[in-house]
Design a protein around this motif. Structure first.
Motif: not given
Length: 354
Positions: A104-117, A128-142
């Protein structure tokens, strides 16, 4: 409200599907020496958690630095972002081989990459990337991931229903959810892999469950959830694309990661055990979707069942809800841990006797 399902179709869709006996196609999940789960995004960030140990490592106030003219020197230390979403980096070690994937990748486009940095995580090391399901709060950070690295040929594993157009049907205020665009992800270069059945990744050391068998009487899905079937909005309470990530830590048992746990935490753990033939739950980490009046009635049977599994670690996050958090903390005081963005959980194999 939880019992008011409305139509016969909704009632039928909410009926558990029996799954007696051993799995028809058992999964040979390779045991690993160590798995490290780093929560990149969660609903909470608490820099005052001071329970660091060999197993748990917390991120503090000084996770990063930001420009701030009001301070001497023009900068200030900052922590991590928290939002209504979930993302975790899963690092698996077998012998001398270490591999990493993003769950999963979080909700917003930048939160996951900012935290990762800020945590020193290099997105280029993700395999690899795995999505638990298609809801936007898990796919936004793609989108943020694609902006930080070339994703050409990067595997993206998901269930085909993840592309579904969906909404929450609340009388008088229906809310349509953002829908993932397959065309956009293919255009970015992701190697999209759609699977309904279980998948093995990273040399057979990581299991993606695929569709989860619904075997409990109380985990009935999301009663106000609907999907567009091409001509109308239809009940979609079970959210069949909900899947979990499973790792077998040698001598310890299964480590299970959930995004929201729409399939039901107990269903998910039972399904993982049945697929792998491993009867021991070592750790459960992620969203359990027990928050709010729709789900609070199933907290007691869920907590009772999870208590019977006797996990060594349980980290309910994201959509679990504070009522369930308190119930789980009371029932499993030696296993329950407060989740927080930036926390790292290290789960290692039992030492081999000399």
């Amino acid at each position: 409200m939880c019992e008011t399902s409305g139509t016969s179709a909704e009632a039928l869709a909410s009926t558990p599907r029996p799954a007696p006996g051993a799995a028809v196609d058992p999964i040979a999940l390779e045991p690993v020496d160590e798995v490290v789960v780093t929560t990149l995004v969660d609903n909470v960030f608490d820099a005052l958690l001071m329970d660091d140990s060999e197993r748990i490592r917390r991120a503090g106030f000084k996770a990063g630095v930001a420009d701030a003219a009001q301070f001497e020197g023009g900068s200030t230390t900052v922590g991590l972002r928290a939002e209504h979403g979930f993302s975790a980096l899963v690092t698996v070690r077998r012998g001398d081989t270490t591999t990493r994937l993003l769950f999963d990748t979080g909700l917003s486009p930048d939160a996951m990459v900012v935290n990762a940095e800020r945590l020193g995580v290099d997105p280029r090391e993700v395999q690899a990337v795995v999505l638990s399901h298609g809801h936007f709060d898990h796919a936004g950070g793609l989108a943020g991931l694609a902006g930080k690295r070339s994703v050409s040929s990067l595997p993206l594993v998901l269930h085909p229903d993840a592309w579904s157009r969906r909404r929450l049907q609340i009388p008088g205020r229906e809310t349509e959810l953002p829908t993932i665009s397959k065309k956009a992800l293919l255009g970015e270069g992701f190697d999209v892999i759609e699977r309904r059945r279980p998948s093995l990744l990273l040399g057979g050391s990581v299991l993606i469950t695929g569709e989860v068998d619904r075997t409990t009487e109380f985990e009935r899905g999301f009663p106000i959830h609907e999907a567009w079937d091409g001509s109308r909005w239809a009940p979609d309470p079970l959210i069949h694309d909900d899947q979990a990530l499973v790792v077998h830590v040698r001598g310890q048992g299964l480590v299970v990661l959930t995004g929201c746990g729409h399939a039901g935490a107990v269903n998910i753990v039972r399904h993982a055990m049945r697929l792998t033939g491993i009867p021991r739950l070592h750790a459960l980490i992620g969203g359990l979707h027990l928050g709010g009046i729709l789900f609070e009635p199933i907290i007691p049977p869920t907590v009772a069942a999870l208590t019977e599994f006797a996990p060594d670690l349980i980290v309910p996050g994201h959509c679990t809800g504070w009522v369930a958090q308190h119930a789980l903390a009371a029932a499993l005081p030696n296993a329950w841990v407060q989740g927080s963005s930036g926390t790292q959980y290290r789960l290692a194999a039992q030492p081999v006797p000399a």
